[in-house]
Enzyme design. Structure first.
Site, mmCIF file in Angstrom:
data_model
loop_
_atom_site.group_PDB
_atom_site.id
_atom_site.type_symbol
_atom_site.label_atom_id
_atom_site.label_comp_id
_atom_site.label_asym_id
_atom_site.label_seq_id
_atom_site.Cartn_x
_atom_site.Cartn_y
_atom_site.Cartn_z
ATOM 1 N N TYR A 44 0.976 -1.789 0.102
ATOM 2 C CA TYR A 44 0.119 0.121 0.039
ATOM 3 C C TYR A 44 0.941 1.464 -0.290
ATOM 4 O O TYR A 44 1.785 1.505 0.939
ATOM 5 C CB TYR A 44 -1.126 -0.018 1.243
ATOM 6 C CG TYR A 44 -2.765 -0.392 1.054
ATOM 7 C CD1 TYR A 44 -3.074 1.153 -0.258
ATOM 8 C CD2 TYR A 44 -3.536 -1.226 1.322
ATOM 9 C CE1 TYR A 44 -3.821 0.720 -0.943
ATOM 10 C CE2 TYR A 44 -4.564 -1.196 0.814
ATOM 11 C CZ TYR A 44 -5.015 -0.282 -0.499
ATOM 12 O OH TYR A 44 -6.343 0.061 -0.250
ATOM 13 N N GLU A 63 -0.468 4.569 -0.529
ATOM 14 C CA GLU A 63 -1.498 5.698 -0.801
ATOM 15 C C GLU A 63 -0.420 6.968 -0.889
ATOM 16 O O GLU A 63 1.138 7.154 0.249
ATOM 17 C CB GLU A 63 -2.460 6.101 -0.026
ATOM 18 C CG GLU A 63 -3.317 4.965 -0.576
ATOM 19 C CD GLU A 63 -4.588 4.998 0.465
ATOM 20 O OE1 GLU A 63 -4.288 5.919 1.156
ATOM 21 O OE2 GLU A 63 -5.934 4.368 0.046
ATOM 22 N N ASP A 98 -5.524 14.767 -24.892
ATOM 23 C CA ASP A 98 -5.378 12.590 -24.769
ATOM 24 C C ASP A 98 -4.618 11.771 -25.993
ATOM 25 O O ASP A 98 -5.257 11.329 -26.869
ATOM 26 C CB ASP A 98 -7.127 12.479 -24.479
ATOM 27 C CG ASP A 98 -7.265 10.863 -24.289
ATOM 28 O OD1 ASP A 98 -6.047 9.867 -24.414
ATOM 29 O OD2 ASP A 98 -8.242 10.751 -23.791
ATOM 30 N N THR A 128 -2.780 6.560 -21.655
ATOM 31 C CA THR A 128 -3.069 5.906 -21.106
ATOM 32 C C THR A 128 -1.521 4.522 -22.027
ATOM 33 O O THR A 128 -1.150 5.856 -22.356
ATOM 34 C CB THR A 128 -3.759 4.162 -22.189
ATOM 35 O OG1 THR A 128 -3.832 4.501 -23.772
ATOM 36 C CG2 THR A 128 -5.120 4.641 -21.468
ATOM 37 N N LYS A 174 -1.562 1.466 -25.241
ATOM 38 C CA LYS A 174 -1.442 1.144 -26.642
ATOM 39 C C LYS A 174 0.074 0.966 -27.073
ATOM 40 O O LYS A 174 0.572 -0.236 -27.427
ATOM 41 C CB LYS A 174 -2.306 2.268 -27.115
ATOM 42 C CG LYS A 174 -3.917 2.178 -26.349
ATOM 43 C CD LYS A 174 -4.352 2.570 -26.850
ATOM 44 C CE LYS A 174 -6.018 2.429 -26.384
ATOM 45 N NZ LYS A 174 -6.030 3.320 -25.245
ATOM 46 N N ARG A 185 -1.244 -2.207 -18.812
ATOM 47 C CA ARG A 185 -2.622 -1.318 -18.480
ATOM 48 C C ARG A 185 -2.733 -0.154 -18.089
ATOM 49 O O ARG A 185 -2.081 -0.442 -16.688
ATOM 50 C CB ARG A 185 -3.966 -2.432 -18.520
ATOM 51 C CG ARG A 185 -3.832 -3.633 -19.440
ATOM 52 C CD ARG A 185 -4.825 -3.909 -19.353
ATOM 53 N NE ARG A 185 -6.015 -3.361 -20.536
ATOM 54 C CZ ARG A 185 -6.334 -2.310 -21.816
ATOM 55 N NH1 ARG A 185 -5.431 -4.013 -22.005
ATOM 56 N NH2 ARG A 185 -7.019 -2.324 -22.596
HETATM 57 N N1 DSN Z 1 -9.847 1.063 -24.754
HETATM 58 C C1 DSN Z 1 -9.957 2.367 -26.183
HETATM 59 C C2 DSN Z 1 -9.486 2.337 -27.311
HETATM 60 O O1 DSN Z 1 -10.249 0.994 -27.834
HETATM 61 O O2 DSN Z 1 -9.895 3.231 -28.275
HETATM 62 C C3 DSN Z 1 -11.660 2.906 -25.691
HETATM 63 O O3 DSN Z 1 -11.685 2.783 -24.458
#
Ligand code: DSN
Length: 426
Positions: A47, A49, A193, A219, A222, A228
């Site tokens: 933990y 925080e 984003d 994110t 990707k 993730r």
């Molecule tokens: N997972 C994202 C995508 O496939 O673009 C959407 O949240």
């Protein structure tokens, strides 16, 4: 304790699926062994925080070093001044930014969901659309590209407090400088984003949101090819100790406001095992081999778009600048839906996702399009020649969508092709 064979058998099954199939979901990728190892480590037990050096628990001396490394590496990768690597996902990162810079009911602007925008950019079923007041900009119907004139017109009329660049299904680059000019005109903050194209941006293959955007979210799983997760970065607009007037009228450091919006604003304890895996992937992304990888991702996507167009498919905006594209099925096969293509290709071990296309006449559950991308297949080692074959195979299935024999033959070819391709490129 007895081994949970039920779950581990399923994990094995999923591993086989990933090994034998062609993965074209634009938002997916395959992480390296060391990213996987970090995620499965004992750091999950801790933990923590708070932030490095300022935790609410004892024993954080090691995870402090881990998290600090992750922060330093991502700042270097994107030339950022500050970063918070704790968001559990891109949607969490976006929710934290909104909590930090908007009051409930405040207006903000994002790309229309049905034109490629993301749920967390103002969908009525997401907290962004429930708590705040979204207004949308759209694509130009003739070009399939963001209509910046339309964006400016709406911004002048609606006076949003925040404008978001970025999408979930958009294959063209972004004009961040133009968007900053629009944001400045109406006194809005500009956020990018970059969840989808982050890796290409990091390596200079697309326009960089800094120095134009005040805030950047992404994110990590990707094109960045990490675990993730999500993160938030600041450019040079808010260097410490510059003050930012919060929606409540207090003057604070923007970095502090964002940190507080992540924890305790929207999350509890950070996932330090995932943060370690993020740090590993950021280290990988700083390497030359990753530059070669994202360069190939972009080349493969350009070839894929051309091959689809050569076969008579409509690619939205007639091509791609990044790793992805949207195929509008209505031009070549008007009776075939995105849902039919997604479901049938699964039988041939090819995975992609149905997707609304701009000005779609069908629902999000049926759709007239599919979205494809090259990050995952490129991690498997695909070069341009394989991409040409992949498009041939997809076309074969779409043109014989009810012919189980053809589908079975394509599946055999897919499995043969992938048999000798490693899952990890490291
Ligand atoms: N997972 C994202 C995508 O496939 O673009 C959407 O949240």
């Amino acid at each position: 304790m007895e081994r949970d064979s039920l779950i581990f058998d399923l994990i094995k099954k999923e591993n086989e699926r990933q090994l034998h199939g062609i993965e074209l979901i634009a938002s997916e990728n395959f992480v390296s062994d060391q990213v996987l190892e970090a995620m499965g480590s004992c750091l999950t037990n801790k933990y923590a925080e708070g932030l490095p050096g300022k935790r609410y628990y004892g024993g954080c001396q090691v995870v402090d070093e881990v998290e600090t490394l992750a922060i330093e590496r991502i700042k270097k990768l994107f030339n950022a001044q500050w970063a918070n690597v704790q968001p559990h996902s891109g949607a969490q990162a976006n929710a934290a930014v909104m909590l930090a810079v908007l009051n409930p009911g405040d207006k903000f602007m994002g790309l229309d969901l049905s034109h490629g925008g993301h749920l967390s950019h103002g969908s009525p079923v997401n907290s962004s659309g429930i708590l705040y007041h979204p207004v949308a900009y759209t694509l130009n119907p003739d070009t399939g590209r963001v209509d910046y004139d339309n964006m400016e017109e709406i911004a002048l009329q609606e006076k949003p407090k925040l404008i978001i660049a970025g999408a979930s299904a958009y294959s063209r680059d972004w004009d961040y400088a133009r968007m900053r000019a629009i944001a400045d005109k109406v006194g809005a903050l500009l956020m990018a984003d970059i969840a989808h194209p982050a890796g290409l941006i990091a390596k200079g293959l697309l326009n960089h949101p800094f120095p134009h955007c005040h805030i950047v979210t992404t994110t990590t799983h990707k094109t960045l090819r990490g675990p993730r997760g999500g993160l938030i970065m600041l450019g040079e607009d808010f260097p410490n100790p510059w003050g930012y007037k919060t929606p409540k009228g207090e003057v604070k450091m923007m970095s502090n406001v964002l940190d507080m919006a992540v924890f305790p604003g929207t999350q509890g304890g950070p996932l330090e095992h995932v943060i370690a895996a993020k740090a590993v992937s950021f280290g990988e992304a700083l390497s030359d081999s990753y530059t070669a990888y994202v360069t190939q991702v972009k080349k493969n996507a350009a070839v894929m778009a051309r091959c689809f167009m050569d076969k008579g498919y409509k690619v939205v905006s007639n091509g791609t600048d990044n790793h992805s594209m949207l195929i509008d099925l209505r031009t070549k096969v008007p009776e075939v839906t995105g849902k039919m293509v997604e479901n049938t290709l699964v039988k041939a071990d090819i995975t992609l996702n149905k997707n609304m296309v701009p000005f779609d006449s069908r629902t999000p559950f049926t759709t007239s399009g599919v979205r494809v991308g090259t990050p995952a297949i490129t991690t498997r080692g695909a070069k341009e020649d394989l991409i040409e074959t992949v498009v041939e195979l997809i076309d074969e299935v779409i043109m014989h969508i009810e012919d189980d024999k053809v589908i079975a033959t394509v599946k055999e070819k897919v499995n043969r092709l992938m048999k000798d391709m490693p899952l990890f490129a490291w």
